[in-house]
Design a protein around this motif. Structure first.
Motif, short mmCIF file in Angstrom:
data_model
loop_
_atom_site.label_atom_id
_atom_site.label_comp_id
_atom_site.label_asym_id
_atom_site.label_seq_id
_atom_site.Cartn_x
_atom_site.Cartn_y
_atom_site.Cartn_z
N ALA A 238 13.39 -62.59 47.17
CA ALA A 238 12.09 -62.14 46.28
C ALA A 238 11.27 -61.59 46.94
O ALA A 238 11.06 -61.49 48.41
CB ALA A 238 11.50 -63.45 45.58
N ASP A 239 10.43 -60.63 46.34
CA ASP A 239 9.34 -59.72 47.06
C ASP A 239 7.84 -60.51 47.14
O ASP A 239 6.85 -60.33 47.73
CB ASP A 239 9.03 -58.73 46.17
N THR A 240 7.84 -61.71 46.21
CA THR A 240 6.59 -62.45 46.20
C THR A 240 6.83 -63.97 45.62
O THR A 240 7.94 -64.06 44.84
CB THR A 240 5.47 -61.87 45.13
N PHE A 241 6.33 -64.97 46.11
CA PHE A 241 6.02 -66.16 45.46
C PHE A 241 4.91 -66.44 44.60
O PHE A 241 3.68 -66.30 45.40
CB PHE A 241 6.11 -67.17 46.72
N GLN A 242 4.99 -66.82 43.16
CA GLN A 242 3.85 -66.94 42.70
C GLN A 242 4.04 -68.58 42.46
O GLN A 242 4.68 -68.90 41.80
CB GLN A 242 3.97 -66.31 41.14
N ILE A 243 2.93 -69.23 43.26
CA ILE A 243 3.22 -70.69 42.95
C ILE A 243 1.87 -71.35 43.00
O ILE A 243 0.78 -70.74 43.06
CB ILE A 243 3.75 -71.14 44.57
N PRO A 244 1.87 -72.55 42.51
CA PRO A 244 0.68 -73.35 42.63
C PRO A 244 0.26 -73.88 44.00
O PRO A 244 1.10 -73.75 44.90
CB PRO A 244 1.08 -74.67 41.65
N TYR A 245 -0.81 -74.38 44.30
CA TYR A 245 -1.04 -74.57 45.64
C TYR A 245 -0.75 -75.85 46.24
O TYR A 245 -1.01 -76.18 47.28
CB TYR A 245 -2.77 -74.19 46.09
N ASN A 246 -0.47 -76.66 45.12
CA ASN A 246 0.18 -78.25 45.63
C ASN A 246 0.93 -78.52 44.51
O ASN A 246 0.66 -78.37 43.37
CB ASN A 246 -1.06 -79.08 45.57
N VAL A 247 2.05 -78.99 44.85
CA VAL A 247 3.43 -79.52 43.93
C VAL A 247 3.56 -81.04 44.40
O VAL A 247 4.21 -81.19 45.50
CB VAL A 247 4.40 -78.62 43.83
N LYS A 248 3.22 -81.87 43.50
CA LYS A 248 3.53 -83.22 44.00
C LYS A 248 3.12 -83.69 45.38
O LYS A 248 4.18 -84.39 45.87
CB LYS A 248 5.02 -83.74 43.52
#
Length: 306
Positions: A238-248
């Protein structure tokens, strides 16, 4: 007892030696591949993207929301798409229209004309609890075509919501690719999905010409490659990660994790960030993109500090 402990220590030593040898062997023989940077990512960063338009300020995914976001000079919009009964791509998050409109039913069971007849400002309430956009002529569903044509200077982060096992989900990648090619907006769009299968299907058509995001499985693979010490084996798709800053409890805003992805030419974006201090912290750590419900807050931050 001593013999048992000695046996365990010996086994641990052998396992450690095997893992160490494996790490060294792969380190010497593997060749890290970095992503080619797409035109989509060649504007000045950080990018500020309005989440579903300015959904904190106006009814989400309507012209009202996108117009409001544009007032605050965002680089683009983060949107969701679904396919209608008559195979038109509409900009909407939920599988059903009940939450965001005065209607009811599944998007895939409604035609575009039926969706256009609904009031998507009906349920929106401002900070004072009022419904200022109920019945507003611009509180209507938009097609992806309309969005791309009405905002030609904006980048569009497109998330495919229809699940891959559904009929509409099976059609979406090809319908989306054809629309992008017809409008000639290959350099203005990023296509992503929580469903890795949808990204992979879209890639069958687009190859390497259109920017792609990472699905959940790919994010997990990257993070655990990074944490395991075998990060040299990770090859980004992928060219980018679109993510939350914290997961579990897993801190995906780890500065070293961001740097790990940056070194592979993978842009790191975070959603949904509505706190000014957190926006600033993430940008300082190297975040490429901030997705927010409140582009007025991000606008103030960028004017004040950047």
């Amino acid at each position: 007892m001593r013999k048992c402990i000695k046996t365990l220590l010996t086994a641990a030593g052998i396992t450690g030696g095997i893992l160490g040898g494996l790490w060294l062997g792969t380190k010497l023989t593997s060749e890290t591949q970095v992503r080619h940077i797409k035109p989509y990512f060649k504007r000045r960063s950080p990018y500020i993207f309005a989440h579903r338009g300015a959904m904190g300020l106006a009814p989400e995914h309507t012209k009202l929301a996108f117009d409001k976001a544009a007032e605050f000079n965002v680089e683009g919009f983060e949107i969701d798409i679904r396919l209608t009964k008559d195979e038109e791509i509409v900009v909407i998050h939920d599988a059903y229209v009940d939450r965001t409109s005065d209607g009811a039913g599944r998007v895939s069971n409604l035609t575009l004309d039926e969706l256009k007849a609904l009031d998507f400002g009906h349920h929106f309430r401002d900070v004072e609890g009022n419904t200022p956009f109920r019945g507003h002529p611009d509180a209507k569903v938009l097609t992806l075509r309309e969005l791309l044509e009405n905002y030609p200077d904006k980048l569009i982060n497109i998330e495919i919501k229809d699940r891959p096992e559904t009929y509409e989900g099976s059609l979406m990648p090809t319908v989306l690719y054809r629309l992008i090619k017809e409008l000639g907006v290959e350099d203005r769009v990023l296509v992503t999905s929580f469903h890795d299968a949808q990204i992979n299907r879209f890639r069958l058509y687009s190859g390497d010409e259109i920017a792609l995001g990472a699905g959940e499985d790919q994010v997990k693979k990257a993070y655990f490659s990074y944490k395991s010490g075998f990060r040299h084996l990770y090859q980004p798709e992928a060219d980018t990660f679109q993510i939350p800053y914290n997961v579990k409890g897993y801190p995906l805003d780890d500065e070293k994790f961001i740097a790990f992805l940056q070194n592979l030419n993978v842009a790191v974006g975070y959603w949904v960030v509505n706190d000014m201090d957190k926006m600033d912290e993430l940008i300082q750590k190297g975040a490429h993109t901030i997705v927010t419900d409140f582009p007025d807050i991000s606008h103030h931050l960028m004017k004040q500090r950047y």
